[in-house]
Structure formats: C-alpha cells, structure tokens
Write an enzyme that holds these catalytic residues in place. Structure first.
Site, mmCIF file in Angstrom:
data_model
loop_
_atom_site.group_PDB
_atom_site.id
_atom_site.type_symbol
_atom_site.label_atom_id
_atom_site.label_comp_id
_atom_site.label_asym_id
_atom_site.label_seq_id
_atom_site.Cartn_x
_atom_site.Cartn_y
_atom_site.Cartn_z
ATOM 1 N N LYS A 79 6.709 16.173 -10.745
ATOM 2 C CA LYS A 79 6.805 17.434 -9.991
ATOM 3 C C LYS A 79 8.261 17.883 -9.901
ATOM 4 O O LYS A 79 8.582 19.041 -10.154
ATOM 5 C CB LYS A 79 6.278 17.257 -8.551
ATOM 6 C CG LYS A 79 4.844 16.820 -8.442
ATOM 7 C CD LYS A 79 4.405 16.694 -6.985
ATOM 8 C CE LYS A 79 5.134 15.619 -6.187
ATOM 9 N NZ LYS A 79 4.893 14.255 -6.675
ATOM 10 N N ARG A 81 1.203 18.439 1.437
ATOM 11 C CA ARG A 81 0.727 17.128 1.026
ATOM 12 C C ARG A 81 -0.510 16.722 1.797
ATOM 13 O O ARG A 81 -1.055 15.641 1.553
ATOM 14 C CB ARG A 81 1.817 16.126 1.347
ATOM 15 C CG ARG A 81 2.404 15.451 0.154
ATOM 16 C CD ARG A 81 3.375 14.437 0.724
ATOM 17 N NE ARG A 81 3.825 13.506 -0.232
ATOM 18 C CZ ARG A 81 4.839 13.717 -1.049
ATOM 19 N NH1 ARG A 81 5.456 14.862 -1.075
ATOM 20 N NH2 ARG A 81 5.228 12.760 -1.845
ATOM 21 N N ARG A 122 12.977 5.040 -12.927
ATOM 22 C CA ARG A 122 13.618 6.257 -12.399
ATOM 23 C C ARG A 122 15.000 5.944 -11.821
ATOM 24 O O ARG A 122 15.198 4.965 -11.120
ATOM 25 C CB ARG A 122 12.760 6.893 -11.306
ATOM 26 C CG ARG A 122 13.527 8.042 -10.621
ATOM 27 C CD ARG A 122 12.657 8.981 -9.880
ATOM 28 N NE ARG A 122 11.864 8.346 -8.854
ATOM 29 C CZ ARG A 122 10.933 8.981 -8.173
ATOM 30 N NH1 ARG A 122 10.682 10.249 -8.420
ATOM 31 N NH2 ARG A 122 10.256 8.337 -7.256
ATOM 32 N N ARG A 179 15.754 4.800 -5.893
ATOM 33 C CA ARG A 179 15.262 5.228 -4.586
ATOM 34 C C ARG A 179 14.680 4.053 -3.811
ATOM 35 O O ARG A 179 14.026 3.193 -4.369
ATOM 36 C CB ARG A 179 14.211 6.322 -4.770
ATOM 37 C CG ARG A 179 14.806 7.691 -4.565
ATOM 38 C CD ARG A 179 13.876 8.785 -4.951
ATOM 39 N NE ARG A 179 12.548 8.693 -4.331
ATOM 40 C CZ ARG A 179 11.618 9.626 -4.480
ATOM 41 N NH1 ARG A 179 11.865 10.689 -5.221
ATOM 42 N NH2 ARG A 179 10.449 9.488 -3.919
ATOM 43 N N ARG A 181 2.126 4.444 -1.865
ATOM 44 C CA ARG A 181 2.262 5.900 -1.990
ATOM 45 C C ARG A 181 1.111 6.490 -2.811
ATOM 46 O O ARG A 181 0.622 7.574 -2.510
ATOM 47 C CB ARG A 181 3.608 6.255 -2.644
ATOM 48 C CG ARG A 181 4.778 6.084 -1.685
ATOM 49 C CD ARG A 181 6.106 6.008 -2.406
ATOM 50 N NE ARG A 181 6.434 7.212 -3.146
ATOM 51 C CZ ARG A 181 7.345 7.259 -4.127
ATOM 52 N NH1 ARG A 181 7.994 6.163 -4.475
ATOM 53 N NH2 ARG A 181 7.594 8.389 -4.732
#
Ligand code: AP5
Ligand code: MG
Length: 213
Positions: free
Chosen positions: A13, A88, A127, A160, A171
């Site tokens: 996203k 969300r 990431r 992160r 998540r």
C-alpha cells in the site's frame, strides 16, 4: 480525487501510494507513518499508539479517527488525497464517510492490493524503512543504491519494530478479522478496484494507473 488503499500489512500500500502521490500530485496520508513520526518525536499521541503497534494490534478508533479527520481538513487536501492504512475498521470507514457526506463528497476509488499471506512474512523480513523521509525498500526486491542508506535523503535505514515474524502474524490475523470486511463495504459503494500485488512494483503501478484514468 480521493483514494483509499486497502490490503494486508506488507501488501505494498505504502509503495504504491508514494508513486500515486508523485504522479497525481496528491498528499499521501499514512496513519502508520503519522503514528511512527509521533513515536519518534515522543509526543503523547506517540506514547499512546506505541503499545498497540508493537503488539501488532490496532490503535483505538477514537484516537485514529480524530487524528485522520484533522489531517484531511488541511489546506493541502482540497484537491484530494491518498489514504494508506486508513480506514482499517468499519467504524473508521463510517466516520470518514459521515464527514465526507457533510461536505457533499465521497471516496472515488478504493484500491485493494491483493497479496496472499504466504508472501507477506517474506516481504516484511526484508523491508527496510527510512526513519527520516518514510521511503520504503526491500533487501531483495527494491534494493537501495548504497546498502543500508536511503536513496532519497541519505539517512541510515531501519527495521520497523513491528516487522518481527510473530508480530507480522498477529497483524495478519487482525487484518483478516477487522480490515478485510472493508472490501465488501467499498464494493457495496461501487468504488472497489482490485490489483494483483504479487506482480513487480512497476506492473502493479501500471494496473493502478489504468484504474485511475
Ligand atoms: P501501517 O504502517 O499502516 O502498517 P501496515 O498496514 O501493516 O502496512 P505496512 O506499512 O506494513 O505495509 P504496506 O502495505 O504499506 O507495504 P509496503 O509498501 O511497505 O500500520 C502500522 C500499525 O499502526 C498498525 O499495525 C496499527 O497498530 C497502527 N495503525 C495504522 N493505521 C491504523 C488505523 N487506521 N487504525 C488503527 N491502527 C492503525 O511494502 C512492504 C514490503 O514489500 C517493502 O519492503 C516493499 O519494498 C516491498 N514491496 C512492495 N511492493 C512490492 C512488490 N510489488 N514486489 C515485491 N516487493 C514489494
Ligand atoms: Mg505502509
């Protein structure tokens, strides 16, 4: 033009929202980025959000909605915006719609970036994010020119806090339970579009541009 980006954590996203923002000159509003900025700056909002985020849970709607509505009320949002990571939950979507309806507006496009769960954990472990400008990279798929350094601003990249495999699994579970219902919500409003998020970043973006034109 008002765009909502839907998709699981790590679907891409943020990566696509950044490209849309650049191409269409619209502000990219990521609630996750706003929370992380507040954590970094040690604000009250950041302190409240951090415990939820580190656990892979959602920050309460009340707090998130207030922050987002405040942000989209800014002058730079008059021509539209791209929302990344908001709404969300159904109550968040309803709160946004209520506010937009008051102004005779609505969401024009909800773009669902589809990626199966199996691919997600893999993506998250690679990431790397820039704590300064928010740019996102991937060790294997989207490498930087110089290892560990942001191409845009030269800052050292970080992992992160919520990208640990256990947190990613949590998540994903939260996504399926609370966020996936938004796909039907926007389908009913006839603004839902779907792209295959497993393709290369540029191919996904081509699909997005086809939807927006
Ligand atoms: P948030 O920051 O929104 O995280 P998220 O939704 O879990 O999404 P991510 O940012 O992890 O993934 P992304 O889809 O943006 O993917 P990306 O482009 O980075 O939220 C974090 C937390 O904040 C939440 O858990 C919650 O606690 C809180 N929060 C935020 N908003 C909230 C709200 N509205 N209500 C309540 N709580 C809220 O891509 C992922 C990786 O894959 C990158 O490394 C990227 O380089 C790579 N990649 C991207 N596209 C491709 C591709 N096509 N091929 C290969 N690799 C790719
Ligand atoms: Mg993101």
């Amino acid at each position: 033009m008002k765009i909502v980006m839907l998709g699981a954590p790590g679907a891409g996203k943020g990566t696509q929202a950044e490209k849309i923002a650049e191409q269409y000159k619209l502000p990219h509003i990521s609630t996750g980025d706003i929370f992380r900025k507040n954590i970094k700056e040690g604000t009250e909002l950041g302190r409240e959000a951090k415990s939820y985020m580190d656990a892979g849970r959602l920050v309460p709607d009340e707090l998130t909605v207030r922050m987002l509505l405040d942000r989209v009320g800014n002058e730079d949002c008059r021509e539209g915006y791209i929302l990344d990571g908001f709404p969300r939950t159904i109550p968040q979507a309803e709160a946004l719609d209520a506010e937009l309806t008051k102004r005779g507006e609505g969401i024009d496009y909800a773009i669902d970036v589809e990626v199966p769960d199996d691919n997600i954990v893999n993506r998250m472990s690679g990431r790397r994010a820039c704590p300064n400008c928010g740019a996102t990279y991937h060790l294997e798929f989207i490498p930087t020119r110089k290892e560990g350094i942001c191409d845009e601003c030269g800052t050292e990249l970080v992992i992160r806090d919520d990208d640990k495999p256990e947190t990613v699994k949590k998540r994903l579970a939260v996504y399926h339970e609370q966020t996936q219902p938004l796909i039907d919500y926007y389908k009913n409003k006839k603004v839902l579009y779907t792209v295959d998020g497993t393709a290369d970043v540029d191919d996904v973006f081509d699909a997005v541009k086809n939807i927006l034109k």
